[in-house]
Design an enzyme around this catalytic site. Sequence first.
Site, mmCIF file in Angstrom:
data_model
loop_
_atom_site.group_PDB
_atom_site.id
_atom_site.type_symbol
_atom_site.label_atom_id
_atom_site.label_comp_id
_atom_site.label_asym_id
_atom_site.label_seq_id
_atom_site.Cartn_x
_atom_site.Cartn_y
_atom_site.Cartn_z
ATOM 1 N N CYS A 128 97.190 32.842 -37.525
ATOM 2 C CA CYS A 128 96.651 33.931 -38.347
ATOM 3 C C CYS A 128 97.747 34.631 -39.140
ATOM 4 O O CYS A 128 97.475 35.205 -40.197
ATOM 5 C CB CYS A 128 95.952 34.965 -37.475
ATOM 6 S SG CYS A 128 94.643 34.305 -36.418
ATOM 7 N N GLU B 227 89.399 40.682 -36.915
ATOM 8 C CA GLU B 227 90.668 40.221 -37.462
ATOM 9 C C GLU B 227 90.344 39.094 -38.439
ATOM 10 O O GLU B 227 90.001 37.983 -38.037
ATOM 11 C CB GLU B 227 91.610 39.716 -36.371
ATOM 12 C CG GLU B 227 92.957 39.289 -36.924
ATOM 13 C CD GLU B 227 93.838 38.628 -35.872
ATOM 14 O OE1 GLU B 227 94.149 37.436 -36.053
ATOM 15 O OE2 GLU B 227 94.194 39.287 -34.903
#
Length: 596
Positions: free
Chosen positions: A282, A245
């Site tokens: 994020c 990620e």
Amino acid sequence: MAAAPVWSVDPRTGKQREQVAVEATAQEVDSVVRAAHGTRAALADRAVRTAFLRTAADRLEAARDQLVEVADAETALGPVRLTGELARTCYQLRAFAGIVEEGAFLDVVINHPDDTATPPVPDLRRYKVPLGVVAVYSASNFPFAFSVAGGDTASALAAGNPVVVKSHPDHPGLSELVAKVVRRAAAEHGIPGDVLGLVHGFEAGVELIKHPLIAAAGFTGSVRGGRALFDAAAARPVPIPFHGELGSLNPVVVTEAAAAERAEAIGTGLAGSMTLGVGQFCVKPGLVLVPSGAAGDGLVKSLTDAVSDTDAGVLLDHRMRDNFLTGVTERAQLPEVETPVTPGAGGEHTVSAGFLTVPAGKLTEEGSYDLLLEECFGPVTVVARYDDDDQARSVLSRLPGNLTATVHLSTQEAAGEGRGAEILAELTPLAGRVLVNGWPTGVAVAPRSTTAAPTRRPPPPPPPWAARPSSAGCARSPTRTPPRPCCRPSCATTTRSACRGASTTTSNADRRRVTARPTEGSGRLPAWTSNCPNCPSRCAPTGPTGTGATRTGSSPHGPVPARTGSCRPPRRPWIRPATPPGCWGRPRATSSSSPG
């Protein structure tokens, strides 16, 4: 040469708290990985794994006060946030225990003998087995949920794989404590403590991804760091799956009607989302497309008022603080970029939130303004004022794959009037999670939640056989743009009748090299699998981390009916975020009478 010390540092003061460990050498990394490799047999029993995961959650909860205290001292994220994150981590461990107990992740497939088939089909049993030792790279901004006992570790252990964690330098003391708690939980069930290894240091992380006994890797962090590890995984003599990620811009589109209807609410909500956790999520919205004109002006004013009232905050470390200050300065110096609220230093150790505005036309072509299309970690966002829908669409077309994409619609647009559906269609291929009239910060730990980011590439040139007539049994799909070829090896046309969602770029000479598209709940499939009912390789159901379980093997691994053709085994690793247990397994085909 003495090994470099690993210090625990207080981000509120920049002072060293204590020396936690020393950076691991290549020999020490080798020792830790081999020790983990030797514990595989101890994880073979699913009942033992289930009990281990639940005990680990219980022990982490019992040590909550100590863990939260150390985590706050090393990250400055605050006891409330950290207590909630620890609870989420324990929930993940228990949820994976439930998946292991239920057993569907094994994806058992049984083919009974059929002597009447041509050629005859023997008794076949296929199921998933563990990959081996998994390397996990901790994230800075989630010291519990994406760290030593986080989702990557939990899913790997659930699938029966030992884990070696490369700790993040922002919370080494917490990493050591969590590892000790999990190892004690393992010992209660007869599992050696080496089932969870821990190493410190940048070079240790590089050596870890290169180790021949590492079978897969999970990473959460920057594009630069993730890309370096991905390249290392791909350069190995035997490439391994890499689940990463990486950074994300998380674009937001606000329609003119939505801005006119509720400018103040959208501006206030955006301010809360972009400054949550000091902008260190994020999925923080980093680019917001707002219409020009009075409606957009009202939204910008609301955003200005809300961000101006935000207190200065502490970032996870001073390196990130320096990068944030440099990044916002470079962006603010671009011509025609304005700063209604100037982001920057809030004090010696803090930063203040702010945002930039720019005409969207500046972002439609390559140039110096591309800097505004890159993630800037911290409490800042870019508001691009667009003149019309075509200009907004042009900006979106230049973005890579993202974790999230958001659209704010008016009441009528949300009910189906206007361009609401069209905008959603444009955003869907851009991100793994699309939100309507909400904000992306925060991820539900649920089977159907995902933060997968699809990889966007330029469309390939049409294959030389695209104009050839269709084979028997295939139905053309002339309205699909671009056309997709059928997944049947015998078919040399652009059809989809038998594929049930498979997306391939195929020629018979290439023996079905497959490029998969994002599918519901699974993010992006590996480049060498398909979702075709005629081929044994499919996407498995999703699990509780909110991302899909994707089979990492290729088929066939044994006799295959003639109609399926032949499938090429994997040659390249692939990028995607952490997944449930099926992700860390590979299918096995056997003619045994028991699936195991």
